[in-house]
Design an enzyme around this catalytic site. Structure first.
Site, PDB file in Angstrom:
ATOM      1  CG  ASP A 338      39.034  30.919  43.504  1.00  0.00           C
ATOM      2  OD1 ASP A 338      38.301  31.899  43.640  1.00  0.00           O
ATOM      3  OD2 ASP A 338      39.994  30.879  42.708  1.00  0.00           O
ATOM      4  NE  ARG A 340      39.964  33.999  42.018  1.00  0.00           N
ATOM      5  CZ  ARG A 340      40.913  33.683  41.145  1.00  0.00           C
ATOM      6  NH1 ARG A 340      41.471  34.615  40.401  1.00  0.00           N
ATOM      7  NH2 ARG A 340      41.307  32.445  41.007  1.00  0.00           N
TER       8      ARG A 340
END
Ligand SMILES: [Zn+2]
Length: 426
Positions: A338, A340
């Site tokens: 990830d 983000r």
């Protein structure tokens, strides 16, 4: 640097010297325009100026419009836009007033948004009238939205049209806010527990040296990154924002174009977004405010190419697409699961004056934890109802629950081994 590449075009521009922004003699000047991040009075804070030729100078690295700044550069290079074009901002002010809130005056609460970005034409009117080019980084407007899932919710009796927030034809009244990122570099570095120097160096080196000022102009503290920003959809009376008595329902949604727009069924993104909107409407109808934050962080901010490569790797692996290898397949392709970076995400909530979320429509701990750590109370977490999960998205949902998503039903090892996703040829 004096060589201008050969352009096979009759309208070949006359060669001009290239301005190196990294040098004090450039348009930045030896001294940047003063800026005091987090100052309560906008006059004292000063405008964020990244326009290249502003009579008053500038104080930000990069340029306006986020990722679209590259299209502007292209339009100027192609001779379709004048480099000196200055926007006429008549009648562009926010459709509804928003703020200021006490959070705007805390230099650490908001580090990735310019809190005054939507009212630049008001608070810096004097400079604009004097011919300065100060651009808004936020715009606030009003709209009606209409989604088939909301019609389903009305049919099922979960939502009731009230003739105001939700009309009988399914139209929903919203205030929508578009926001471009404005990074205060010392504050961003602090969020990631790294030094400002490390942050600047990483941003400079890993973008192919795109912004030399990151490393040569330590006195420029603000950076407008060439990335996507976010859109906020607000439901209900937004003048109630910032008041402790106001109940808030909220979903923080990270973009998933395939599902959100095209209804692709490998994930739960659109169903969860639609459910979030339903909860927001409910809350607004009861006198609260609903908040949907839509972040342009496609494919966990890995981008759509990486995302589709991962889909193929998942579906082609031995034993089929299953929850037990869901995160592993992403890591094989992207190097991480990830990108983000939810560390910056709570900024938008503080910008909206929110100090408590009564209903957070999310199961993700990666979102929940930074919100709470930033000082916002979360009263209730609302999971996606089981019946809204598409069949092919079971793999994602099981994997996320097993990895610690907020749920009352954690799938066991046998469950995670089962191939539940469709094959590529199905
Ligand atoms: Zn998705």
């Amino acid at each position: 640097m004096s060589d201008i590449p050969n352009i096979p075009n009759e309208k070949k521009p006359t060669p001009k010297s290239i301005v190196l922004t990294s040098h004090p003699s450039s348009n930045v000047g030896a001294k940047p325009l003063p800026l005091e991040w987090g100052a309560a009075d906008p006059a004292q804070r000063g405008p964020v100026v990244a326009t290249l030729k502003n009579p008053g100078g500038k104080n930000a690295i990069g340029t306006h419009s986020g990722a679209y700044s590259l299209y502007r550069a292209l339009a100027i290079a192609a001779g379709q836009l004048k480099a000196e074009h200055k926007p006429d901002l008549t009648n562009t002010a926010p459709a509804e007033p928003l703020g200021p809130f006490p959070q705007w005056a805390d230099p650490e609460k908001i580090v990735s948004i310019d809190p005054w970005g939507h009212i630049t034409s008001q608070v810096f009117a004097k400079q604009i009238n004097a011919g300065w080019d100060i651009r808004p980084t936020i715009a606030v407007t009003k709209a009606h939205i209409n989604m088939p899932e909301l019609h389903d919710a009305v049919r099922a009796g979960r939502l009731k049209p009230d003739g105001n927030i939700l009309a009988a034809n399914g139209d929903v009244k919203v205030t929508k806010v578009a926001i471009e990122p404005v990074w205060y570099l010392p504050g961003v570095a602090k969020r990631f527990n790294i030094s400002e120097t490390e942050l600047r160096r990483g941003l400079f080196e890993q973008t192919g040296g795109m912004f030399p000022e990151l490393v040569t102009r330590g006195d420029l503290k603000v950076f407008l990154p060439p990335i996507g920003g976010m859109t906020v959809y607000l439901f209900g009376d937004i003048t109630k924002l910032g008041k402790p008595a106001t109940r808030i329902a909220c979903r923080i949604h990270d973009e998933c174009n395939g599902s959100d727009v095209f209804g692709s069924d490998i994930c739960t993104c659109r169903p969860y977004l639609a459910h979030g909107i339903e909860v927001c409407i409910e809350e607004a109808q009861q006198g609260g405010v609903g908040v949907i934050v839509y972040n342009r962080k496609e494919g966990r901010a890995l981008g759509e190419v990486t995302k589709f490569l991962v889909y193929n790797a998942r579906k082609r692996q031995e034993m089929g697409d299953r929850a037990e290898t869901y995160f592993q397949r992403t890591e094989c392709v992207a190097g991480v699961q990830d990108m983000r970076f939810q560390e910056l995400m709570p900024d938008i909530l503080h910008w909206l004056g929110i100090s408590r979320i009564d209903r957070l429509v999310s199961m993700s701990n990666m979102k929940f934890e930074p919100i709470v750590a930033s000082g916002i109370q979360v009263v209730e977490r609302v999971p996606i109802p089981d019946e809204l999960i598409p069949a092919d998205a079971r793999v994602e949902m099981d994997a996320k629950k097993a990895a610690g998503y907020f749920t009352d039903k954690v799938p066991d090892q046998d469950e995670l081994k089962k191939a539940k996703g469709r094959g590529l040829e199905e």
